[in-house]
Design a protein around this motif. Structure first.
Motif, short mmCIF file in Angstrom:
data_model
loop_
_atom_site.label_atom_id
_atom_site.label_comp_id
_atom_site.label_asym_id
_atom_site.label_seq_id
_atom_site.Cartn_x
_atom_site.Cartn_y
_atom_site.Cartn_z
N MET A 95 1.14 -0.91 0.05
CA MET A 95 -0.07 0.90 -0.41
C MET A 95 0.98 1.67 -0.13
O MET A 95 2.09 1.86 0.36
N ILE A 96 0.55 1.96 -1.05
CA ILE A 96 0.89 3.21 -1.09
C ILE A 96 0.17 4.24 -0.31
O ILE A 96 -0.50 4.75 -0.98
N THR A 97 0.96 5.38 0.82
CA THR A 97 -0.46 6.21 1.18
C THR A 97 0.15 7.84 1.21
O THR A 97 1.58 8.09 0.21
N GLY A 98 0.00 9.22 1.93
CA GLY A 98 0.10 10.74 1.07
C GLY A 98 -0.30 10.75 0.39
O GLY A 98 -1.11 11.06 -0.51
N LYS A 117 -3.01 -2.81 -7.14
CA LYS A 117 -2.46 -2.67 -5.53
C LYS A 117 -3.00 -1.21 -4.70
O LYS A 117 -3.92 -0.90 -5.77
N ILE A 118 -3.12 -1.24 -3.28
CA ILE A 118 -3.65 -0.05 -3.43
C ILE A 118 -2.74 1.36 -3.11
O ILE A 118 -1.71 1.41 -3.24
N THR A 137 -8.89 -0.78 -5.87
CA THR A 137 -8.40 -0.44 -4.75
C THR A 137 -7.59 0.55 -4.54
O THR A 137 -6.68 0.31 -3.93
N GLY A 138 -8.24 2.13 -4.69
CA GLY A 138 -7.80 3.41 -4.27
C GLY A 138 -8.89 4.08 -3.25
O GLY A 138 -10.05 3.31 -3.22
N ALA A 139 -8.34 4.23 -2.46
CA ALA A 139 -9.15 5.51 -1.48
C ALA A 139 -8.63 6.69 -1.57
O ALA A 139 -7.45 7.28 -1.60
N ALA A 318 -8.45 -8.07 9.03
CA ALA A 318 -9.54 -8.58 9.33
C ALA A 318 -9.74 -9.31 8.35
O ALA A 318 -10.73 -10.85 7.95
N ALA A 319 -9.49 -9.07 6.88
CA ALA A 319 -9.21 -10.00 5.77
C ALA A 319 -8.89 -11.41 5.84
O ALA A 319 -8.96 -12.69 4.76
N GLY A 320 -7.74 -11.21 6.13
CA GLY A 320 -6.77 -12.34 6.56
C GLY A 320 -5.59 -12.48 5.57
O GLY A 320 -5.17 -13.26 5.41
N THR A 321 -5.39 -11.20 4.95
CA THR A 321 -4.86 -11.44 3.83
C THR A 321 -4.43 -9.81 3.49
O THR A 321 -4.75 -8.92 3.56
N ASP A 322 -3.14 -10.42 2.79
CA ASP A 322 -2.96 -8.55 2.36
C ASP A 322 -3.51 -8.70 0.93
O ASP A 322 -2.84 -7.35 -0.08
N ASP A 323 -4.41 -9.32 0.42
CA ASP A 323 -5.05 -9.21 -0.98
C ASP A 323 -5.56 -8.15 -1.11
O ASP A 323 -6.07 -7.62 -0.82
N ALA A 324 -5.32 -7.29 -2.45
CA ALA A 324 -5.65 -6.09 -2.43
C ALA A 324 -6.93 -5.57 -3.07
O ALA A 324 -7.47 -5.09 -1.54
N LYS A 325 -7.94 -6.51 -3.25
CA LYS A 325 -9.50 -6.93 -3.33
C LYS A 325 -10.14 -7.11 -2.30
O LYS A 325 -10.90 -6.54 -1.57
N ALA A 326 -9.48 -8.06 -1.35
CA ALA A 326 -9.79 -8.21 -0.30
C ALA A 326 -9.64 -7.68 0.76
O ALA A 326 -10.61 -7.56 1.79
N VAL A 327 -8.86 -6.76 0.43
CA VAL A 327 -8.04 -6.27 1.65
C VAL A 327 -8.78 -4.89 1.53
O VAL A 327 -10.10 -4.08 2.71
N MET A 328 -9.74 -4.15 -0.31
CA MET A 328 -10.57 -3.29 0.49
C MET A 328 -12.22 -3.29 0.18
O MET A 328 -13.23 -2.66 0.94
N ALA A 329 -11.87 -4.96 0.44
CA ALA A 329 -13.89 -4.69 0.97
C ALA A 329 -13.96 -4.78 2.12
O ALA A 329 -14.69 -4.66 2.66
N LYS A 330 -12.59 -5.54 2.84
CA LYS A 330 -12.96 -4.63 4.47
C LYS A 330 -13.15 -3.48 4.49
O LYS A 330 -13.76 -3.14 5.79
N MET A 331 -12.12 -2.93 4.00
CA MET A 331 -12.11 -1.63 4.48
C MET A 331 -12.81 -1.01 4.28
O MET A 331 -14.09 0.37 4.54
N ARG A 332 -14.24 -1.15 2.62
CA ARG A 332 -15.44 -0.79 3.05
C ARG A 332 -16.22 -1.17 4.10
O ARG A 332 -17.20 -0.77 4.09
#
Length: 399
Positions: A95-98, A117-118, A137-139, A318-332
């Motif tokens: 994940m990249i932020t900033g 990627k996120i 996969t972006g926010a 919560a997702a149990g993985t760093d897979d981007a799509k799975a993580v974004m689903a949990k973030m939502r």
């Protein structure tokens, strides 16, 4: 004895090798920004804020150590792209932020999309990040140009400040802010009595400010940013515009800018932020922890780096993985709750919906310390602050 020694060494070597092979790979997060450019004071502290989120998670997630990488994109899209490519492709960054500066943000967004990627944008303001350039996969985490215009415009128009004069930077960012602010003011019964556009990096604002002053508009809105905003505020003070009864509103300013300008210059200024250190007990406690790491006043984008990183890590857990799509689903799925957000919701287009606050800069007489900058004017609920998802032209959204 020699055979026993050799065998023992071989077994020890195998044990070390096995332990090394089984050591979990670190989860890497990249914080990218113009750390040596014109926004260096604005974003200085992002890395420390992100690290606070990592430490709050105990330094690990899913048994993996968490590492923060940082890099300076020098406000150049090509450099930002090169960093993002290396981080995603070579360094294993998840994940990249900033990502300040809208041109850099849009360029990095393309790289993240190509690689699934996120990318979580906490500084760049362009509303296109949740519009035509939205990503699965972006926010967009802290604020955007639409919200800045809408929040302050609707709050003041409803309070009876119904005549406006706009001083606008003559390029895409200024045009977008002017467009959005005009729509908000007129929708609330207000009127734009005049506008004037100035070139980027203008040094002398006297003729523009005299036009604004002569208009007798109740509000003079600065649809510019950076040095242009600071210079226009300084020169408005020289013309004693605030003392004449007109209110000066800036659409893009931060607590760090106000502190740099000092209260005698910035007093009376009206602005919008998603976070203020002295808003409540929780913001004060978080700021005290931050200042143990970096002795400066945090603004909303620094607080946003912490907020985005913490929510991302909670979603990975919560997702149990760093897979981007799975993580974004949990973030939502998970509500965003931290010192700057209450029950925030990450929409399908990537927009984090949170409350926004309108502040007025205190006078020197009202301020009790160098950090005592704002008084709260009003709070605008998130569902009223941000552009409706159906209006953004995000290809992910089915109208």
């Amino acid at each position: 004895m020699r055979k026993i020694l050799v065998a023992g060494l071989a077994l020890a070597s195998l044990a070390v090798g096995s332990a090394w092979a089984q050591a979990p790979a670190p989860l890497r997060i990249g914080v990218i920004g113009g750390f040596t450019g014109v926004f260096s004071d604005l974003i200085g502290g992002e890395v420390e804020a992100a690290q606070m989120a990592v430490d709050e998670m105990g330094g690990k997630v899913l048994g993996r150590p968490i590492e923060i990488l940082s890099a300076d994109h020098q406000n150049k899209p090509d450099i930002g792209v090169a960093i993002a490519r290396k981080w995603y492709d070579v360094d294993g960054v998840s994940m990249i932020t900033g990502i300040d500066t809208s041109s850099v943000a849009l360029a990095v967004r393309k790289i993240a999309q190509e690689r699934s990627k996120i990318d979580i944008h906490t500084v760049a303001g362009t509303v296109d990040l949740t519009g035509p350039a939205c990503s699965a996969t972006g926010a967009h985490w802290v604020y955007d140009t639409y919200a800045l215009a809408r929040v302050v415009g609707s709050a003041l128009a409803k309070a009876g400040d119904d005549t406006w004069f706009l001083l606008t930077a003559d390029y895409a960012f200024g045009h977008a802010i002017e467009r959005d602010l005009t729509a908000v003011v007129t929708a609330n019964g207000g009127k734009i009595v005049g506008t004037v556009k100035h070139p980027l990096s203008t040094q002398d604002f006297s003729s523009f400010l005299l036009q604004a002053q002569a208009s007798k508009a109740k509000i003079i809105a600065l649809a510019n940013g950076g040095a242009d905003s600071v210079n226009s505020i300084k020169q408005a003070n020289e013309f004693a515009i605030g003392k004449g009864g007109q209110k000066l509103v800036t659409l893009v300013n931060f607590a760090t800018d106000v502190q740099a300008m000092t209260l005698p210059l910035a007093q009376g200024l009206i602005l919008t932020e998603a976070f203020y250190w002295d808003l409540n007990d929780e913001t004060r406690a978080w700021t005290a922890k931050f200042r143990q790491r970096k002795d400066k006043l945090p603004n909303m984008v620094i607080a946003g780096a912490y907020s985005a990183t913490l929510h991302y890590l909670k979603a990975v857990q919560a997702a149990g993985t760093d897979d981007a799509k799975a993580v974004m689903a949990k973030m939502r799925e998970l509500p965003v709750n931290d010192m700057m957000t209450r029950n925030g919701k990450l929409r399908e287009d990537g927009r984090l919906v949170r409350d926004m606050h309108v502040f007025q800069v205190k006078t020197p007489a009202e301020s009790k310390s160098k950090d005592d900058l704002y008084k709260l004017v009003t709070t605008v609920p998130g569902d009223q602050a941000y552009r409706p998802m159906k209006d953004g032209n995000c290809p992910l959204v089915k109208n």
